[in-house]
Scaffold this motif. Structure first.
Motif, short mmCIF file in Angstrom:
data_model
loop_
_atom_site.label_atom_id
_atom_site.label_comp_id
_atom_site.label_asym_id
_atom_site.label_seq_id
_atom_site.Cartn_x
_atom_site.Cartn_y
_atom_site.Cartn_z
N UNK A 151 0.82 -1.19 0.00
CA UNK A 151 0.00 0.00 0.00
C UNK A 151 0.87 1.25 0.00
N UNK A 152 0.30 2.36 -0.44
CA UNK A 152 1.07 3.60 -0.61
C UNK A 152 1.60 4.14 0.72
N UNK A 153 0.80 4.03 1.79
CA UNK A 153 1.22 4.61 3.07
C UNK A 153 2.46 3.94 3.63
N UNK A 154 2.49 2.62 3.64
CA UNK A 154 3.67 1.92 4.13
C UNK A 154 4.78 1.90 3.09
N UNK A 155 4.41 2.00 1.81
CA UNK A 155 5.43 2.15 0.78
C UNK A 155 6.24 3.42 0.99
N UNK A 156 5.58 4.47 1.48
CA UNK A 156 6.29 5.72 1.76
C UNK A 156 7.32 5.53 2.86
N UNK A 157 7.06 4.62 3.78
CA UNK A 157 8.04 4.32 4.83
C UNK A 157 9.28 3.68 4.22
N UNK A 158 9.07 2.81 3.25
CA UNK A 158 10.20 2.18 2.55
C UNK A 158 10.98 3.24 1.76
N UNK A 159 10.26 4.23 1.21
CA UNK A 159 10.95 5.35 0.55
C UNK A 159 11.93 6.01 1.50
N UNK A 160 11.49 6.26 2.71
CA UNK A 160 12.35 6.89 3.70
C UNK A 160 13.57 6.05 4.02
N UNK A 161 13.40 4.72 3.99
CA UNK A 161 14.53 3.83 4.26
C UNK A 161 15.60 3.99 3.18
N UNK A 162 15.18 4.01 1.91
CA UNK A 162 16.15 4.19 0.82
C UNK A 162 16.83 5.56 0.91
N UNK A 163 16.03 6.58 1.14
CA UNK A 163 16.59 7.93 1.19
C UNK A 163 17.56 8.09 2.35
N UNK A 164 17.28 7.44 3.46
CA UNK A 164 18.17 7.52 4.62
C UNK A 164 19.53 6.91 4.33
N UNK A 165 19.61 6.05 3.33
CA UNK A 165 20.88 5.42 2.97
C UNK A 165 21.49 6.03 1.72
N UNK A 166 20.97 7.17 1.29
CA UNK A 166 21.60 7.89 0.19
C UNK A 166 21.22 7.45 -1.20
N UNK A 167 20.14 6.68 -1.32
CA UNK A 167 19.65 6.27 -2.64
C UNK A 167 18.66 7.32 -3.14
N UNK A 168 18.81 7.70 -4.40
CA UNK A 168 17.90 8.67 -5.01
C UNK A 168 16.68 7.93 -5.56
N UNK A 169 15.49 8.43 -5.22
CA UNK A 169 14.25 7.82 -5.69
C UNK A 169 13.54 8.74 -6.67
N UNK A 170 13.04 8.15 -7.76
CA UNK A 170 12.16 8.86 -8.68
C UNK A 170 10.89 8.04 -8.79
N UNK A 171 9.87 8.40 -8.01
CA UNK A 171 8.62 7.64 -7.97
C UNK A 171 7.52 8.38 -8.72
N UNK A 172 6.53 7.61 -9.15
CA UNK A 172 5.41 8.19 -9.86
C UNK A 172 5.71 8.58 -11.29
N UNK A 173 6.76 8.01 -11.86
CA UNK A 173 7.12 8.31 -13.24
C UNK A 173 7.58 7.03 -13.93
N UNK A 174 7.17 6.87 -15.17
CA UNK A 174 7.54 5.68 -15.92
C UNK A 174 8.81 5.88 -16.72
#
Length: 387
Positions: free
Chosen positions: A179-202
């Motif tokens: 789900x999107x709400x807990x998926x956002x928590x996983x986003x924070x995990x990646x960002x906390x480790x210096x990974x760049x995320x580009x979500x919502x784009x194909x």
């Protein structure tokens, strides 16, 4: 029955062979596999194996004292099945006739068009060997897809010193299963480790002549890339059954015990869409636990041992994913929920337990480094699943 052929030298295929012997089948067992390797464990491919911490011999799923008395036909993919005669036709033209067939052909990684060097999928040992040779410190890695494979590859590559960008068409990593709400928590995990995320784009396409040079996004952005990993899901290996008469959909259509539409043929593992009485429909479960648990139930149904399986039920879907220093575990069906609440820990610490509910009824549970509490919730959810 004198001979049973298992098509697929996979985790599910191996567990089917073990179940046949454990349930008293003393006839001939033939295992057909498209790879030259005996069954091996795939989850470490995106983690310890990719990082070079372990080698292929550690992945062997057969123990030293396993004696299944099986005949192995490896490197021989099945291309057709004749259900009337139970003949499995191999790519070289050989035919294997048996009294019953277990289909465990799994799934393959979905790929993008093109054949540029530096573009990888990750499904087999060979895939992992090819990829890890290019994960060099300082290289620019773009991971397309933030599901299980994508997230684990990103975490592994970041620890190896690569510059990592993850592209995800959905709103957040793992938004589908979590789900999107807990998926956002996983986003924070990646960002906390210096990974760049580009979500919502194909992704519009890959850029390069002979070797990949970048990934062009649907919004026109060009991401420079030395290496690309495509982790956009898997396709069930069922095309070889097109003329068999077996009911097919998003996988091989099965009842709740793995029986296909043709008597004497069962299906297990990632290629099989079992009917789920709780959901009222069939669906594929592409996780390790399902491939381990379901073969014994299907084999009992095949051998006519319904008494053995009486009272047994398939557990609710369960998966885990190790990313960075966090073990993510989920059990249940997030799509059934209309609410999710964090009941232990915090988002900021990436140490939490969240419960998904439909009304007041729990339908799923998510853990990040809360293994003990998660285990209790998972047992409770399984106990509530109707037979």
């Amino acid at each position: 029955m004198r001979t049973i052929t298992i098509v697929g030298a996979s985790l599910a295929g191996l567990y089917a062979a073990q179940a046949l012997r454990a349930q008293g089948f003393d006839g001939e067992v033939v295992v057909v596999g498209d790879e030259l390797r005996r069954p091996y464990d795939r989850p470490p491919l995106s983690k310890d194996f990719l990082a070079g911490k372990i080698e292929a011999d550690v992945l062997n799923l057969e123990s030293a004292d396993d004696d299944l008395g099986a005949g192995w036909l490896l490197g021989s993919p099945a291309v057709a099945l004749c259900p009337g005669t139970r003949e499995v036709v191999l790519a070289g033209g050989a035919r294997v006739r048996s009294d019953a067939v277990v289909i465990a052909t799994g799934a393959r990684a979905r790929a993008l068009p093109g054949n540029l060097a530096g573009v990888h999928v990750l499904r087999t040992i060979d895939d992992a060997v090819a990829l890890r040779s290019e994960l060099l410190p300082g290289a620019r890695l773009v991971v397309i897809g933030a599901g299980f494979i994508g997230g684990e590859v990103a975490a592994t590559a970041k620890a190896l010193g690569l510059d990592v960008t993850v592209v995800e068409a959905m709103a957040a990593p793992l938004a589908g299963p979590l789900g999107a709400e807990m998926g956002a928590v996983v986003s924070g995990l990646h960002e906390a480790h210096g990974v760049t995320l580009r979500c919502g784009v194909g992704v519009r396409g890959l850029v390069g002549s002979e070797r990949v040079e970048g990934v062009e996004l649907a919004d026109g952005t060009l991401l420079p890339a030395d290496v690309v990993v495509v982790g956009i899901g898997a396709v069930p290996n069922i095309e070889w059954l097109a003329d068999s008469g077996i009911a097919l959909g998003n996988g091989i259509e099965c009842d709740h015990q793995g029986r296909t539409s043709i008597p004497g043929i069962i299906a297990v593992g990632d290629c099989a869409a079992w009917h789920d009485p709780r959901l009222g429909r069939s669906h594929r479960v592409e996780h390790w636990t399902g491939a381990m648990e379901r073969p014994a139930i299907a084999v009992a149904a095949l051998l006519g041992g319904d008494g053995w399986s009486e009272g047994r039920q398939v557990g609710i879907p369960y998966f885990w994913s190790d990313q960075y220093d966090v073990r993510i575990q989920f059990a249940g069906h997030a799509a059934e929920a209309d609410s999710v609440t964090i009941e232990e820990g915090t988002v900021e610490s990436h140490n939490l337990l969240a419960v998904y509910r439909r009304g007041d009824v729990p339908v799923g549970v998510l853990s990040m480094n809360q293994a003990r509490l998660f285990g209790r919730w998972r047992r409770q959810l399984n106990a509530a699943v109707p037979v």
